[in-house]
Scaffold this active site. Structure first.
Site, PDB file in Angstrom:
ATOM      1  CB  THR A   1      -0.978  -0.068   1.193  1.00 28.91           C
ATOM      2  OG1 THR A   1      -1.800  -1.222   1.000  1.00 28.91           O
ATOM      3  CG2 THR A   1      -1.841   1.164   1.311  1.00 28.91           C
TER       4      THR A   1
ATOM      5  CB  ILE B   1      -3.956   4.698 -11.000  1.00 35.43           C
ATOM      6  CG1 ILE B   1      -2.537   5.085 -11.427  1.00 35.43           C
ATOM      7  CG2 ILE B   1      -4.996   5.092 -12.044  1.00 35.43           C
ATOM      8  CD1 ILE B   1      -2.283   6.536 -11.552  1.00 35.43           C
TER       9      ILE B   1
ATOM     10  CG  HIS C   1      -6.626   1.247 -12.442  1.00 37.11           C
ATOM     11  ND1 HIS C   1      -5.770   1.695 -13.414  1.00 37.11           N
ATOM     12  CD2 HIS C   1      -5.837   0.738 -11.458  1.00 37.11           C
ATOM     13  CE1 HIS C   1      -4.519   1.445 -13.056  1.00 37.11           C
ATOM     14  NE2 HIS C   1      -4.529   0.868 -11.864  1.00 37.11           N
TER      15      HIS C   1
ATOM     16  CB  VAL D   1       0.096 -14.017  12.197  1.00 39.32           C
ATOM     17  CG1 VAL D   1      -0.532 -15.396  12.327  1.00 39.32           C
ATOM     18  CG2 VAL D   1      -0.877 -12.936  12.615  1.00 39.32           C
TER      19      VAL D   1
ATOM     20  CE  LYS E   1      -4.558  -2.168 -14.205  1.00 35.63           C
ATOM     21  NZ  LYS E   1      -3.952  -2.916 -13.099  1.00 35.63           N
TER      22      LYS E   1
ATOM     23  CB  ILE F   1      -5.608  -7.742  -2.992  1.00 36.52           C
ATOM     24  CG1 ILE F   1      -6.542  -8.715  -2.244  1.00 36.52           C
ATOM     25  CG2 ILE F   1      -6.347  -6.468  -3.379  1.00 36.52           C
ATOM     26  CD1 ILE F   1      -7.762  -9.183  -3.023  1.00 36.52           C
TER      27      ILE F   1
ATOM     28  CB  CYS G   1      11.086  20.751   0.075  1.00 32.74           C
ATOM     29  SG  CYS G   1      12.857  20.516   0.154  1.00 32.74           S
TER      30      CYS G   1
ATOM     31  CB  CYS H   1      12.595  18.666   7.612  1.00 36.12           C
ATOM     32  SG  CYS H   1      12.215  17.410   6.378  1.00 36.12           S
TER      33      CYS H   1
END
Ligand SMILES: Cc1cc2nc3c(=O)[nH]c(=O)nc-3n(C[C@H](O)[C@H](O)[C@H](O)COP(=O)(O)OP(=O)(O)OC[C@H]3O[C@@H](n4cnc5c(N)ncnc54)[C@H](O)[C@@H]3O)c2cc1C
Length: 494
Positions: free
Chosen positions: A41, A47, A49, A172, A249, A335, A402, A442
């Protein structure tokens, strides 16, 4: 005993946790990492889709199209940045235009709204920098861009506010059947649950095999990217794909919700589920292919590169079902893309599966679908800025030069539920360190703020995952030989 333990706090696990938090259930969301969204993630194309890509009738097609339509409301409720900027799949030959026709037809079968095949003139109107070799494109108005890890973090925050327990650093190791359900053996001790939901990303087959027959395998497929500075933001307005290949893609050029440009990803099958390295040869390959889309991509504005791992399932489609030989154990596995887009619809579907397992789910009257808005100081009007600083002077102190991020924003995202505890956790939530200097200025200030707000020693503050300490020990002498105590830093590879 928990009613439900969800394994994996990526976009899938956090979405399911948040959707289940609408009901009177005792839920734990657990992850082996020290932060939410530290798996796939945090490293993808971001995107949303449109849904013309997946095979009609597949779970990928169904959940992509349903999920896409749900983004406006959920992002509004949770204050997550999302823009429907539209997407183009461009064709460079009559042969490729035939492929785009097929994609368009597939989109119609998948019930994708607002698509059209457009000619070169219209492509150039939308994207003046696209190669003159373009012949036409498939335009989908519903394509969009989102902040993927921000979304998972927001979902986790909202789920916790609605009663879910988030347990990080809980790996786990094994699962056993008990009379009333399951016992999970985790790195922090045992946990009992009536129902388990396996959202472990590239490790989902390992988790399945702890309790059920091995009916699928996950293969990690790496994709690498360039991230360009915000000064390059005007080179592209929509998500621009090339004609898809067997491996996926294809290479895209797209803006991000933060105004950077992403170029990538390639696709490379690996054996290693942890290998997130970028490599010179693959990045060179991406440049070669992306050149077809746009001759002049300003790679001198590259501020970083990164890689993500797709969870490629041996079944070819998402696996979202109760295991046949482990009742009450639900796999949400394989997934891969369009997993981010599909996540809202997958979560709703999984709530249905849980309802069948645990009986009718009772809604909580007190469920709150929204979370407190983030303070994005740079986006406030002058009057709002002045008022905010009057209320809390830390908003008057810029920490990240920045991206213009203030100390007030950093403290806020540390103090929230599912708040940041690491330097990269702060970066993913409030963006200090995402700009041109990549944290050079920073970074040390963020370490100080984290230590102060969490009541920790600076040497305990991690850059990202476990053992990524930034500072090692206090030295006895300052660099000029004085008695001033300074910190010794380790070089950061991660
Ligand atoms: C290169 C690339 C580009 C992509 N582009 C897009 C895109 O543009 N649009 C789109 O819709 N989708 C895209 N995707 C797909 C999307 O990123 C994924 O579908 C999505 O992030 C998967 O989320 P997840 O929650 O299943 O997995 P993850 O985010 O990987 O979460 C799984 C979690 O399980 C945890 N875990 C694993 N094992 C254990 C254990 N033993 N104990 C406890 N916790 C454990 C991990 O730490 C991890 O946090 C892309 C993917 C890649 C790699």
């Amino acid at each position: 005993m928990y009613d439900i333990v969800i394994i994996g706090a990526g976009i899938i696990g956090t979405f399911i946790a948040r959707e289940l938090s609408r009901y009177k259930l005792n839920i734990a969301l657990i992850d082996k990492e020290n932060d939410v969204a530290n798996g796939t993630t945090k490293a993808n194309s971001a995107i949303v889709h449109a849904g013309f890509d997946a095979k009609p009738g597949s779970k990928m097609a169904r959940f992509n199209v349903e999920g896409n339509a749900m983004f406006d409301k959920i992002c509004n409720d949770l204050d997550v940045e999302f823009n429907r900027i539209g997407s183009l799949v461009i064709g460079f030959s009559e042969e490729e235009m035939k492929e785009l026709q097929k994609l368009y037809q597939r989109g119609l079968e998948n019930h994708v709204p607002d698509m059209e095949i457009i000619d070169k003139k219209r492509v150039k109107e939308l994207e003046p920098n696209i190669s003159d070799n373009v012949v036409g494109a498939l335009y989908a108005a519903t394509g969009g861009i989102v902040g993927p890890w921000e979304m998972a973090i927001a979902l986790a925050e909202n789920a916790i506010e609605n009663g879910v327990e988030l347990l990080l650093n809980h790996e786990v190791k094994d699962i056993q059947k008990t009379q009333k359900g399951y016992e999970l053996l985790t790195s922090e001790g045992p946990m009992q649950a009536k129902c388990i939901i396996n959202c472990a990303g590239v490790y989902a087959d390992h988790i399945n095999n702890m309790i059920a027959k091995p009916t699928f395998k996950i293969n990690p497929r790496r994709g690498q990217y360039f991230v360009l500075d915000r000064d390059a933001r005007n080179i592209v307005n929509t998500v621009v794909f090339q004609c898809p290949t067997k491996l996926g893609k294809g290479i895209l050029v797209t803006p991000t919700v933060h105004g950077n440009i992403l170029v990538g990803p390639d696709a490379e099958d690996l054996d290693d589920r942890e290998n997130l390295s970028t490599t010179a040869d693959r990045l060179e390959y991406i440049k070669e292919i992306a050149k077809l889309t746009m001759e002049k991509i300003p790679y001198h504005m590259t501020i970083t590169t990164f890689a993500g791992l797709r969870a490629e399932p041996s079944t070819g489609d998402f696996i979202i079902e109760e295991s046949k030989d482990a009742k009450g154990f639900i796999n949400v596995a394989g997934i891969k893309s369009p997993g981010l887009t599909s996540s809202p619809a997958i979560a709703q579907y999984v709530v249905g599966l849980v309802g069948k397992i645990l009986g009718n789910l009772e809604e909580k009257a007190e469920f709150n679908p929204t979370r407190r808005k983030l303070i994005r100081f740079d986006q406030l009007s002058q009057e709002e800025k002045e008022e905010t600083i009057k209320r809390d002077s830390r908003f008057g102190r810029i920490i990240c030069r920045c991206e213009h991020i203030t100390e007030g924003e950093i403290v806020d995202i540390i103090k929230r539920k599912a708040g940041a505890t690491t330097v990269d956790g702060v970066k993913r939530r409030a963006r200090p360190g995402t700009g041109r200097c990549q944290g050079g200025f920073c970074g040390p200030r963020v370490v100080e703020i984290l230590a102060r707000e969490l009541g920790k020693d600076m040497a305990e503050i991690l850059k990202d995952g476990r053992n990524s300490n930034v500072l090692t020990e206090k030295t006895h002498k300052g660099s000029d030989g004085s008695d001033v105590k300074e910190w010794a830093a380790v070089s950061i590879e991660k």
